[in-house]
Design a protein around this motif. Structure first.
Motif, PDB file in Angstrom:
ATOM      1  N   LYS A 222       0.927  -1.134   0.061  1.00 42.08           N
ATOM      2  CA  LYS A 222       0.037  -0.154  -0.128  1.00 42.08           C
ATOM      3  C   LYS A 222       0.910   1.134  -0.060  1.00 42.08           C
ATOM      4  N   THR A 223       0.302   2.193  -0.896  1.00 39.22           N
ATOM      5  CA  THR A 223       1.289   3.565  -1.045  1.00 39.22           C
ATOM      6  C   THR A 223       0.469   4.497   0.019  1.00 39.22           C
ATOM      7  N   GLU A 224       1.129   5.492   0.735  1.00 39.85           N
ATOM      8  CA  GLU A 224       0.593   6.343   1.537  1.00 39.85           C
ATOM      9  C   GLU A 224      -0.381   7.129   0.843  1.00 39.85           C
ATOM     10  N   THR A 225      -0.547   7.323  -0.432  1.00 41.88           N
ATOM     11  CA  THR A 225      -1.693   8.170  -1.075  1.00 41.88           C
ATOM     12  C   THR A 225      -2.634   6.785  -1.630  1.00 41.88           C
ATOM     13  N   PRO A 226      -3.942   6.717  -0.909  1.00 36.71           N
ATOM     14  CA  PRO A 226      -4.431   5.460  -1.405  1.00 36.71           C
ATOM     15  C   PRO A 226      -4.703   5.380  -3.001  1.00 36.71           C
ATOM     16  N   LEU A 227      -4.783   4.208  -3.704  1.00 39.10           N
ATOM     17  CA  LEU A 227      -4.962   4.044  -4.911  1.00 39.10           C
ATOM     18  C   LEU A 227      -6.122   3.540  -5.288  1.00 39.10           C
ATOM     19  N   ILE A 228      -7.102   4.322  -6.166  1.00 33.43           N
ATOM     20  CA  ILE A 228      -8.172   3.749  -6.686  1.00 33.43           C
ATOM     21  C   ILE A 228      -7.737   3.193  -8.137  1.00 33.43           C
ATOM     22  N   LEU A 229      -7.990   1.702  -8.081  1.00 35.78           N
ATOM     23  CA  LEU A 229      -7.953   0.892  -9.500  1.00 35.78           C
ATOM     24  C   LEU A 229      -9.129   0.695 -10.144  1.00 35.78           C
ATOM     25  N   SER A 230      -8.955   0.732 -11.642  1.00 37.71           N
ATOM     26  CA  SER A 230     -10.081   0.270 -12.526  1.00 37.71           C
ATOM     27  C   SER A 230      -9.242  -0.563 -13.559  1.00 37.71           C
ATOM     28  N   VAL A 231      -9.771  -1.428 -14.235  1.00 38.29           N
ATOM     29  CA  VAL A 231      -9.317  -2.340 -15.122  1.00 38.29           C
ATOM     30  C   VAL A 231     -10.328  -2.675 -16.193  1.00 38.29           C
ATOM     31  N   GLY A 232     -10.005  -2.290 -17.626  1.00 37.57           N
ATOM     32  CA  GLY A 232     -11.037  -2.903 -18.490  1.00 37.57           C
ATOM     33  C   GLY A 232     -10.754  -2.398 -19.791  1.00 37.57           C
ATOM     34  N   ARG A 233     -11.402  -2.826 -20.971  1.00 37.43           N
ATOM     35  CA  ARG A 233     -11.279  -2.225 -22.140  1.00 37.43           C
ATOM     36  C   ARG A 233     -11.645  -0.783 -22.201  1.00 37.43           C
ATOM     37  N   TYR A 234     -11.170   0.098 -22.774  1.00 41.86           N
ATOM     38  CA  TYR A 234     -11.481   1.301 -22.979  1.00 41.86           C
ATOM     39  C   TYR A 234     -12.711   1.413 -24.132  1.00 41.86           C
ATOM     40  N   CYS A 235     -13.806   1.059 -23.530  1.00 41.94           N
ATOM     41  CA  CYS A 235     -15.158   1.018 -24.363  1.00 41.94           C
ATOM     42  C   CYS A 235     -15.987   1.621 -23.548  1.00 41.94           C
ATOM     43  N   GLU A 236     -17.287   1.860 -24.203  1.00 44.35           N
ATOM     44  CA  GLU A 236     -18.410   2.513 -23.763  1.00 44.35           C
ATOM     45  C   GLU A 236     -18.911   1.871 -22.518  1.00 44.35           C
ATOM     46  N   LYS A 237     -19.189   0.542 -22.331  1.00 47.76           N
ATOM     47  CA  LYS A 237     -20.027   0.054 -21.578  1.00 47.76           C
ATOM     48  C   LYS A 237     -19.267  -0.148 -20.404  1.00 47.76           C
ATOM     49  N   LYS A 238     -18.114   0.151 -20.084  1.00 47.09           N
ATOM     50  CA  LYS A 238     -17.207   0.006 -18.659  1.00 47.09           C
ATOM     51  C   LYS A 238     -17.583   1.444 -17.800  1.00 47.09           C
ATOM     52  N   GLY A 239     -18.256   2.425 -18.733  1.00 48.97           N
ATOM     53  CA  GLY A 239     -18.453   3.354 -17.945  1.00 48.97           C
ATOM     54  C   GLY A 239     -17.164   4.460 -17.234  1.00 48.97           C
ATOM     55  N   PHE A 240     -16.423   4.296 -17.822  1.00 54.50           N
ATOM     56  CA  PHE A 240     -15.151   5.014 -17.210  1.00 54.50           C
ATOM     57  C   PHE A 240     -15.062   6.572 -16.933  1.00 54.50           C
ATOM     58  N   PRO A 241     -15.823   7.150 -18.066  1.00 51.84           N
ATOM     59  CA  PRO A 241     -16.057   8.500 -17.926  1.00 51.84           C
ATOM     60  C   PRO A 241     -16.944   8.989 -16.698  1.00 51.84           C
ATOM     61  N   TYR A 242     -17.858   8.009 -15.997  1.00 55.63           N
ATOM     62  CA  TYR A 242     -18.185   8.479 -14.846  1.00 55.63           C
ATOM     63  C   TYR A 242     -17.394   8.440 -13.603  1.00 55.63           C
ATOM     64  N   LEU A 243     -16.396   7.515 -13.870  1.00 50.66           N
ATOM     65  CA  LEU A 243     -15.186   7.317 -12.794  1.00 50.66           C
ATOM     66  C   LEU A 243     -14.389   8.588 -12.775  1.00 50.66           C
ATOM     67  N   ILE A 244     -14.087   8.948 -14.062  1.00 47.75           N
ATOM     68  CA  ILE A 244     -13.318  10.192 -14.185  1.00 47.75           C
ATOM     69  C   ILE A 244     -13.945  11.582 -13.587  1.00 47.75           C
ATOM     70  N   GLN A 245     -15.374  11.569 -13.919  1.00 39.24           N
ATOM     71  CA  GLN A 245     -16.129  12.803 -13.326  1.00 39.24           C
ATOM     72  C   GLN A 245     -16.091  12.774 -11.713  1.00 39.24           C
ATOM     73  N   ALA A 246     -16.268  11.255 -11.078  1.00 40.53           N
ATOM     74  CA  ALA A 246     -16.223  11.172  -9.804  1.00 40.53           C
ATOM     75  C   ALA A 246     -14.967  11.514  -9.121  1.00 40.53           C
ATOM     76  N   CYS A 247     -13.970  11.281  -9.778  1.00 37.32           N
ATOM     77  CA  CYS A 247     -12.390  11.558  -9.357  1.00 37.32           C
ATOM     78  C   CYS A 247     -12.374  13.063  -9.268  1.00 37.32           C
ATOM     79  N   GLN A 248     -12.972  13.829 -10.007  1.00 38.25           N
ATOM     80  CA  GLN A 248     -12.825  15.241 -10.080  1.00 38.25           C
ATOM     81  C   GLN A 248     -13.695  15.824  -8.927  1.00 38.25           C
ATOM     82  N   GLN A 249     -14.850  15.340  -8.621  1.00 35.46           N
ATOM     83  CA  GLN A 249     -15.448  15.755  -7.329  1.00 35.46           C
ATOM     84  C   GLN A 249     -14.747  15.372  -5.988  1.00 35.46           C
ATOM     85  N   LEU A 250     -14.180  14.043  -6.083  1.00 36.56           N
ATOM     86  CA  LEU A 250     -13.225  13.957  -4.727  1.00 36.56           C
ATOM     87  C   LEU A 250     -12.235  14.903  -4.557  1.00 36.56           C
TER      88      LEU A 250
END
Length: 432
Positions: A222-250
């Motif tokens: 574990k690193t001192e800064t928490p690592l949020i991890l996601s894994v998958g093909r960069y395609c629409e059904k994975k929903g990665f834009p929503y994760l990136i937007q959530a990271c902006q809010q955090l």
């Protein structure tokens, strides 16, 4: 003719494929359990890297000549030679296969017909009588035609978009012509049973993972800064834009974290642009392609795993992504969406969080809770590992597939022995 009747043919669209580790794991485990396999692939791989475990596969691999994506004259010659062999061997069967191909209601592809003939001829030459088609779309379409060309039985292993992007009447026909069907989620299982009009058995067969590789006993880094991890093909059904937007809010809320998204695919450019537009490049990065061995090292550093899957307008969706199994096996708390079969693995508030699809605030809220309460993440992690142990062991789940193959091959052997006896008796009568 039956010299390899104990060998199971495996038809894949592309082998090996970096994103299909569940198939590689299944092949390796079947071989560990004593099943002899022969792999057939409709396409050659385009991935620049492969999982090291590909080198451990013992099965022979045959690439079926293809006219796609680019026309290739030597491949055309190979395909036509196989068709001439079939035509001379049995003109009636050849005409039946051609008629079936032309009368199919779905889109007809000449390449499927040509490859089906090559597959049937090769299986006949090798004495292989049973084939598992991974995915109910192109591989099964090819197998259906090959079955008519030769004395071949087949089963389908249906997964995700191959189910929901195939017309129901076509899927029903393919099921009816199969000996049995496997599918990897209870959600899929209910759907396939609801549309099937035949007596073909349909079995639930969860993908399993190698619990000796993805294990909580591996030393965490574990690193001192928490690592949020996601894994998958960069395609629409994975929903990665929503994760990136959530990271902006955090980030705006003052949370300290790093988010790595491992994968590759057609949306890489769009995701890179979104990261820049939201000014989160300091906390979000696209980590690119990784093998399983490389990914295990990243799991060791991860504090939270997120995969915000969504159902597409055309019905495309994930089943139970293997990366969720891997993360939970390594006691990483997970956040995902309540779609398809994911709820069969993740129990919200027990071993992770299930949130609505396409809901950026919900992702941010779940992440914020786990970042603020590491002890809750540890609780979810232990419960997640236990869930995987209970129902997603590779050895146990693949063992059930092996038993189906054993029964299938045993019945084929009996039929072949009866046929040999019948021919012998007829010859004795003629001689007498």
């Amino acid at each position: 003719m039956f010299k390899n009747r104990k060998t199971v043919g495996y038809l894949l669209k592309t082998y090996p494929k970096l994103s299909e580790t569940f198939i590689l794991n299944e092949i390796l485990e079947l071989e560990r359990q004593g099943v002899s396999l022969h792999l057939f692939s409709l396409r050659k791989p385009t991935d620049e890297k492969n999982h090291p475990d590909v080198d451990q596969v013992k099965a022979y691999l045959t690439y079926i000549p293809t006219l796609l994506p680019d026309f290739n004259f030597p491949d055309l010659i190979s395909l036509l030679k196989a068709h001439l062999q079939l035509l001379f061997q049995s003109p009636n069967k050849y005409l039946q296969a051609l008629q079936f191909h032309l009368q199919r209601p779905e889109k007809k592809r000449l390449n499927e017909f040509l490859q089906a003939g090559y597959l049937a001829a090769t299986m006949g030459n090798l004495g292989i009588s049973h084939l598992q088609a991974h995915f109910a779309n192109v591989p099964t379409a090819t197998t259906e035609i090959a079955q008519i060309f030769g004395d071949i039985s087949y089963n389908i292993f249906a997964h995700a978009k191959d189910i929901y992007l195939t017309e129901k009447e076509v899927l029903d026909r393919r099921i009816s012509n199969a000996e049995f069907v496997l599918t990897c989620t209870g959600f899929n299982h209910r759907y396939l049973r609801s549309l099937s009009t035949s007596s073909t058995p349909i079995y639930l067969s969860y993908h399993g993972i190698d619990l000796t590789r993805f294990t909580s006993t591996v030393v965490k880094h574990k690193t001192e800064t928490p690592l949020i991890l996601s894994v998958g093909r960069y395609c629409e059904k994975k929903g990665f834009p929503y994760l990136i937007q959530a990271c902006q809010q955090l980030k705006q809320q003052g949370h300290k974290f790093q988010c790595d998204i491992v994968g590759y695919g057609p949306l890489e450019g769009e995701l890179t642009q979104l990261i820049a537009e939201l000014d989160v490049a300091d906390v979000v990065s696209l980590a690119g392609k990784m093998t399983q061995d490389e990914l295990v090292k990243v799991y060791q550093r991860a504090s939270i795993f997120v995969l915000p899957c969504q159902v597409m307008e055309n019905g495309d969706r994930d089943g139970i992504p293997n990366v969720l199994l891997e993360a939970m096996a390594m006691e990483i708390p997970v956040i995902s969406t309540d779609i398809s079969g994911i709820g069969e693995l993740v129990e919200s508030d027990k071993n992770g969080f299930l949130i609505p699809e396409k809901d950026t605030p919900a992702i941010a809220a779940a992440l914020g809770k786990l970042l603020a309460q590491p002890e809750l993440g540890e609780q979810f992690g232990k419960a997640g590992r236990e869930r995987v142990l209970q129902q997603f062991s590779l050895e146990r789940n693949v063992g059930e597939i092996r038993e189906l193959f054993d029964r299938m091959l045993h019945s084929t052997e009996i039929v072949s022995q009866e046929l040999t006896t019948e021919i012998t008796q007829k010859e004795e009568v003629k001689v007498g």
